[in-house]
Write a protein that holds these residues in place. Sequence first.
Motif, PDB file in Angstrom:
ATOM      1  N   GLU A 132       0.746  -1.232   0.077  1.00 39.83           N
ATOM      2  CA  GLU A 132       0.002  -0.068  -0.113  1.00 39.83           C
ATOM      3  C   GLU A 132       0.757   1.180  -0.036  1.00 39.83           C
ATOM      4  OE1 GLU A 132      -2.492   2.445   3.085  1.00 39.83           O
ATOM      5  OE2 GLU A 132      -3.309   0.300   3.096  1.00 39.83           O
ATOM      6  N   GLN A 133       1.783   1.411   0.806  1.00 39.51           N
ATOM      7  CA  GLN A 133       2.617   2.271   1.047  1.00 39.51           C
ATOM      8  C   GLN A 133       3.643   2.577  -0.426  1.00 39.51           C
ATOM      9  OE1 GLN A 133       5.741   2.312   3.904  1.00 39.51           O
ATOM     10  NE2 GLN A 133       6.509   4.133   3.689  1.00 39.51           N
ATOM     11  N   LEU A 134       4.162   1.502  -0.837  1.00 46.10           N
ATOM     12  CA  LEU A 134       4.839   1.372  -1.971  1.00 46.10           C
ATOM     13  C   LEU A 134       3.754   2.140  -3.286  1.00 46.10           C
ATOM     14  CD1 LEU A 134       7.229   0.723  -3.977  1.00 46.10           C
ATOM     15  CD2 LEU A 134       6.090  -1.304  -4.448  1.00 46.10           C
ATOM     16  N   ILE A 135       2.604   1.600  -3.550  1.00 47.82           N
ATOM     17  CA  ILE A 135       1.748   2.155  -4.420  1.00 47.82           C
ATOM     18  C   ILE A 135       1.619   3.753  -4.502  1.00 47.82           C
ATOM     19  CG2 ILE A 135      -0.475   2.049  -5.380  1.00 47.82           C
ATOM     20  CD1 ILE A 135      -0.576  -0.930  -4.650  1.00 47.82           C
ATOM     21  N   GLU A 136       1.387   4.036  -3.160  1.00 52.19           N
ATOM     22  CA  GLU A 136       1.263   5.705  -2.849  1.00 52.19           C
ATOM     23  C   GLU A 136       2.399   6.345  -3.304  1.00 52.19           C
ATOM     24  OE1 GLU A 136      -0.070   5.919   1.247  1.00 52.19           O
ATOM     25  OE2 GLU A 136      -2.022   5.500   0.842  1.00 52.19           O
ATOM     26  N   LYS A 137       3.606   5.708  -3.117  1.00 52.49           N
ATOM     27  CA  LYS A 137       4.776   6.638  -3.208  1.00 52.49           C
ATOM     28  C   LYS A 137       4.827   6.617  -4.808  1.00 52.49           C
ATOM     29  CE  LYS A 137       7.290   6.372   0.901  1.00 52.49           C
ATOM     30  NZ  LYS A 137       7.156   7.652   1.190  1.00 52.49           N
ATOM     31  N   ASP A 170      19.354  -2.339  -2.933  1.00 56.65           N
ATOM     32  CA  ASP A 170      19.059  -1.892  -4.416  1.00 56.65           C
ATOM     33  C   ASP A 170      19.700  -2.618  -5.490  1.00 56.65           C
ATOM     34  OD1 ASP A 170      18.285   0.303  -2.544  1.00 56.65           O
ATOM     35  OD2 ASP A 170      19.620   1.919  -3.710  1.00 56.65           O
ATOM     36  N   ALA A 171      20.866  -3.109  -5.346  1.00 57.79           N
ATOM     37  CA  ALA A 171      21.425  -3.946  -6.452  1.00 57.79           C
ATOM     38  C   ALA A 171      20.621  -5.382  -6.513  1.00 57.79           C
ATOM     39  CB  ALA A 171      22.771  -4.525  -6.089  1.00 57.79           C
ATOM     40  N   GLU A 172      20.186  -5.729  -5.429  1.00 53.19           N
ATOM     41  CA  GLU A 172      19.370  -7.135  -5.682  1.00 53.19           C
ATOM     42  C   GLU A 172      18.167  -6.858  -6.231  1.00 53.19           C
ATOM     43  OE1 GLU A 172      17.239 -10.491  -3.082  1.00 53.19           O
ATOM     44  OE2 GLU A 172      18.879  -9.053  -2.125  1.00 53.19           O
ATOM     45  N   LEU A 173      17.437  -5.725  -6.009  1.00 53.97           N
ATOM     46  CA  LEU A 173      16.050  -5.550  -6.127  1.00 53.97           C
ATOM     47  C   LEU A 173      16.131  -5.157  -7.948  1.00 53.97           C
ATOM     48  CD1 LEU A 173      13.192  -4.763  -5.656  1.00 53.97           C
ATOM     49  CD2 LEU A 173      13.775  -2.759  -4.920  1.00 53.97           C
ATOM     50  N   ALA A 219      11.346   2.338  -4.049  1.00 55.69           N
ATOM     51  CA  ALA A 219      11.439   1.108  -3.151  1.00 55.69           C
ATOM     52  C   ALA A 219      12.099   1.640  -1.912  1.00 55.69           C
ATOM     53  CB  ALA A 219      11.940   0.178  -3.790  1.00 55.69           C
ATOM     54  N   ARG A 220      13.614   2.106  -2.077  1.00 58.11           N
ATOM     55  CA  ARG A 220      14.134   2.570  -1.250  1.00 58.11           C
ATOM     56  C   ARG A 220      13.448   3.448  -0.008  1.00 58.11           C
ATOM     57  NH1 ARG A 220      18.515   5.922  -2.905  1.00 58.11           N
ATOM     58  NH2 ARG A 220      18.919   4.103  -4.191  1.00 58.11           N
ATOM     59  N   ALA A 221      12.670   4.284  -0.541  1.00 60.02           N
ATOM     60  CA  ALA A 221      11.789   5.425   0.652  1.00 60.02           C
ATOM     61  C   ALA A 221      10.703   4.596   1.141  1.00 60.02           C
ATOM     62  CB  ALA A 221      11.462   6.589  -0.360  1.00 60.02           C
TER      63      ALA A 221
END
Length: 208
Positions: free
Chosen positions: A115-120, A150-153, A142-144
Motif C-alpha cells: 500500500e505504501q509503495l503504491i502511494e509512493k 538496491d542492487a538485488e532489487l 522502493a528505498r523510500a
Amino acid sequence: MKDLILDVYIDTICPWCRMGTTSMLVALKQMPKEKKVTVRWHAFQINPGISPGEDYRKVMIGKLGGAAQFTARMKQYDEYGANYGLKFNMDLVKYTPNTTLSHQLIAITPEDKQEQLIEKIYTAYFEEGTDIGNVDELVKIARATGITNDAELKMRLTKGDGIEKVESGQLSAQKLGIRGVPYFLINEKINISGLQSPNEFIRLFENN
C-alpha cells in the motif's frame, strides 16, 4: 463479523486509480477494528504494448482527440484530485511509460509494504514527473518505502521477477471483463468500476 476481501485492479499511470484507491483506503480506516480486511492488488495495463518513454502530451492528445480536450482533462484531474487531498502536477509528467516494471515491483514487495509503495509510485509520477518505467527510479522509490537492497532489487526486476503476477492480473481482468480501472471486487461477488466516494465504499463494505 464477516471478513472483507478486496481485489483491486489498478494501473500505476492512471489518475483515476490514484483517486479511487485513496477513496477506498479512507473508507477502510473507518471500518471496525475487529473486521479483518485483506486487500489484494492486481496489475492492469492501460497501454500494455507502449514503448518506454513515449511523450505524455502526444499520447494523451491522441487518446482524447485534441489539445483542447487534453487541457480540459488535466484541469479535471486537479479538480477531482483536490477532493481527495491529492496533487496532480501534470505539467511535470513528460513520459507515458510502460508500467510492467512498476507492477513487477508491487508484486515482489512484501504485502505489508504494498500500500505504501503504491502511494509512493503515484506521488513520484503525478507530483514529481518521475519516469516510473525506469528501473533505477523504481529502486529509489522502493528505498523510500524501506526496501534497501538496491542492487538485488534492480537485478530481480531486470530479470523479470514478479512478471507472472503481472500477467496473472491481466488474465483475471480479462476473465472478469474489465476494460477500465480502477476496478474493485468485494468478497469475490460485488463488482465496482470507476471512482467511488468513501461513503459509497463504506456502504458496500458494511453490507457485504
